[in-house]
Design a protein around this motif. Sequence first.
Motif, PDB file in Angstrom:
ATOM      1  N   ALA A   1       0.832  -1.195   0.000  1.00  0.00           N
ATOM      2  CA  ALA A   1       0.000   0.000   0.000  1.00  0.00           C
ATOM      3  C   ALA A   1       0.876   1.259   0.000  1.00  0.00           C
ATOM      4  O   ALA A   1       0.564   2.241  -0.677  1.00  0.00           O
ATOM      5  N   ALA A   2       1.962   1.201   0.755  1.00  0.00           N
ATOM      6  CA  ALA A   2       2.852   2.364   0.811  1.00  0.00           C
ATOM      7  C   ALA A   2       3.493   2.627  -0.550  1.00  0.00           C
ATOM      8  O   ALA A   2       3.608   3.775  -0.981  1.00  0.00           O
ATOM      9  N   ALA A   3       3.883   1.566  -1.239  1.00  0.00           N
ATOM     10  CA  ALA A   3       4.475   1.728  -2.568  1.00  0.00           C
ATOM     11  C   ALA A   3       3.446   2.304  -3.538  1.00  0.00           C
ATOM     12  O   ALA A   3       3.769   3.171  -4.364  1.00  0.00           O
ATOM     13  N   GLY A   4       2.200   1.842  -3.444  1.00  0.00           N
ATOM     14  CA  GLY A   4       1.137   2.366  -4.305  1.00  0.00           C
ATOM     15  C   GLY A   4       0.889   3.840  -4.065  1.00  0.00           C
ATOM     16  O   GLY A   4       0.740   4.629  -5.007  1.00  0.00           O
ATOM     17  N   LEU A   5       0.844   4.237  -2.804  1.00  0.00           N
ATOM     18  CA  LEU A   5       0.642   5.653  -2.488  1.00  0.00           C
ATOM     19  C   LEU A   5       1.823   6.501  -2.949  1.00  0.00           C
ATOM     20  O   LEU A   5       1.644   7.625  -3.422  1.00  0.00           O
ATOM     21  N   PRO A  31      -1.395  18.173  -1.588  1.00  0.00           N
ATOM     22  CA  PRO A  31      -1.950  16.818  -1.438  1.00  0.00           C
ATOM     23  C   PRO A  31      -0.974  15.728  -1.883  1.00  0.00           C
ATOM     24  O   PRO A  31      -0.906  14.665  -1.256  1.00  0.00           O
ATOM     25  N   ALA A  32      -0.234  15.971  -2.954  1.00  0.00           N
ATOM     26  CA  ALA A  32       0.729  14.960  -3.424  1.00  0.00           C
ATOM     27  C   ALA A  32       1.833  14.748  -2.393  1.00  0.00           C
ATOM     28  O   ALA A  32       2.246  13.612  -2.137  1.00  0.00           O
ATOM     29  N   VAL A  33       2.311  15.814  -1.801  1.00  0.00           N
ATOM     30  CA  VAL A  33       3.348  15.705  -0.772  1.00  0.00           C
ATOM     31  C   VAL A  33       2.790  14.977   0.450  1.00  0.00           C
ATOM     32  O   VAL A  33       3.465  14.120   1.037  1.00  0.00           O
ATOM     33  N   ILE A  34       1.557  15.278   0.802  1.00  0.00           N
ATOM     34  CA  ILE A  34       0.921  14.596   1.933  1.00  0.00           C
ATOM     35  C   ILE A  34       0.784  13.105   1.641  1.00  0.00           C
ATOM     36  O   ILE A  34       1.035  12.259   2.513  1.00  0.00           O
ATOM     37  N   ILE A  35       0.415  12.773   0.403  1.00  0.00           N
ATOM     38  CA  ILE A  35       0.278  11.356   0.034  1.00  0.00           C
ATOM     39  C   ILE A  35       1.614  10.635   0.186  1.00  0.00           C
ATOM     40  O   ILE A  35       1.672   9.516   0.706  1.00  0.00           O
ATOM     41  N   ILE A  36       2.690  11.258  -0.244  1.00  0.00           N
ATOM     42  CA  ILE A  36       4.011  10.629  -0.115  1.00  0.00           C
ATOM     43  C   ILE A  36       4.397  10.484   1.360  1.00  0.00           C
ATOM     44  O   ILE A  36       4.928   9.450   1.775  1.00  0.00           O
ATOM     45  N   CYS A  37       4.117  11.503   2.161  1.00  0.00           N
ATOM     46  CA  CYS A  37       4.403  11.410   3.607  1.00  0.00           C
ATOM     47  C   CYS A  37       3.580  10.303   4.253  1.00  0.00           C
ATOM     48  O   CYS A  37       4.086   9.562   5.110  1.00  0.00           O
ATOM     49  N   ALA A  39       2.563   7.648   2.794  1.00  0.00           N
ATOM     50  CA  ALA A  39       3.160   6.382   2.353  1.00  0.00           C
ATOM     51  C   ALA A  39       4.350   6.007   3.231  1.00  0.00           C
ATOM     52  O   ALA A  39       4.496   4.847   3.627  1.00  0.00           O
ATOM     53  N   VAL A  40       5.185   6.984   3.541  1.00  0.00           N
ATOM     54  CA  VAL A  40       6.344   6.724   4.406  1.00  0.00           C
ATOM     55  C   VAL A  40       5.864   6.305   5.794  1.00  0.00           C
ATOM     56  O   VAL A  40       6.378   5.341   6.381  1.00  0.00           O
ATOM     57  N   MET A  41       4.866   7.009   6.302  1.00  0.00           N
ATOM     58  CA  MET A  41       4.334   6.662   7.625  1.00  0.00           C
ATOM     59  C   MET A  41       3.693   5.268   7.614  1.00  0.00           C
ATOM     60  O   MET A  41       3.847   4.504   8.577  1.00  0.00           O
ATOM     61  N   MET A  42       3.003   4.935   6.523  1.00  0.00           N
ATOM     62  CA  MET A  42       2.403   3.595   6.435  1.00  0.00           C
ATOM     63  C   MET A  42       3.466   2.511   6.472  1.00  0.00           C
ATOM     64  O   MET A  42       3.273   1.457   7.097  1.00  0.00           O
ATOM     65  N   PHE A  43       4.578   2.769   5.814  1.00  0.00           N
ATOM     66  CA  PHE A  43       5.664   1.788   5.816  1.00  0.00           C
ATOM     67  C   PHE A  43       6.186   1.598   7.238  1.00  0.00           C
ATOM     68  O   PHE A  43       6.368   0.463   7.699  1.00  0.00           O
ATOM     69  N   ILE A  44       6.411   2.704   7.939  1.00  0.00           N
ATOM     70  CA  ILE A  44       6.920   2.632   9.310  1.00  0.00           C
ATOM     71  C   ILE A  44       5.907   1.942  10.229  1.00  0.00           C
ATOM     72  O   ILE A  44       6.266   1.060  11.024  1.00  0.00           O
ATOM     73  N   ILE A  45       4.630   2.307  10.083  1.00  0.00           N
ATOM     74  CA  ILE A  45       3.592   1.704  10.921  1.00  0.00           C
ATOM     75  C   ILE A  45       3.451   0.210  10.613  1.00  0.00           C
ATOM     76  O   ILE A  45       3.289  -0.614  11.521  1.00  0.00           O
ATOM     77  N   GLY A  46       3.505  -0.143   9.350  1.00  0.00           N
ATOM     78  CA  GLY A  46       3.453  -1.553   8.969  1.00  0.00           C
ATOM     79  C   GLY A  46       4.612  -2.331   9.554  1.00  0.00           C
ATOM     80  O   GLY A  46       4.454  -3.470  10.000  1.00  0.00           O
ATOM     81  N   LEU A  47       5.784  -1.705   9.570  1.00  0.00           N
ATOM     82  CA  LEU A  47       6.959  -2.337  10.165  1.00  0.00           C
ATOM     83  C   LEU A  47       6.760  -2.544  11.668  1.00  0.00           C
ATOM     84  O   LEU A  47       7.087  -3.615  12.201  1.00  0.00           O
TER      85      LEU A  47
END
Length: 168
Positions: A1-5, A31-37, A39-47
């Motif tokens: 999901a993070a890669a998709g975002l 909004p695009a910058v927020i989406i990328i941020c 995504a990074v947070m989703m990766f960290i949370i998933g970890l």
Amino acid sequence: AAAGLSYVGGYVINTYKSYDNFLQDKYVLLPAVIIICVAVMMFIIGLIGCCATFRESRVGLGLFLAIILVIFIAEVSAFVLGFVYREKVKTDVQGTMRSVFEKYDGKNPESTVVDYLQEQLHCCGVKNYSDWTTTEWFNSTGNNSVPLSCCRQDVKNCTGRLDQPQEL
């Protein structure tokens, strides 16, 4: 999901380059910058969630649940704000588009962007082809026609004349 975002955020930023004359406000990229941020947070949370599950840590899983709840609340808030302010965004974009259409002369960079936009989105004008009748370009040409970028792609020999609206 993070890669998709991340891909979506990058795509929005890349696409913005084609429409930057219409969207003069630099906050459009927010909004695009927020989406990328996100995504990074989703990766960290998933970890965090994976590590907590792997170690069977109650504290880690509790932290993961709390983070997921905060994200859910943020998503609902973003949806509500988007719904409430949709008309303001629509009005602002239409106003900016009208100002760019007013600068159309068929030669300047804004004209190229207008032509590109109309060809890519298969549209003519801000709302429809009658928007062109109030522009300086339309009045200066005197031939009662709109730019050829308004022509439907499946129509051959389109002249852009307003007496043939089925071709636009």
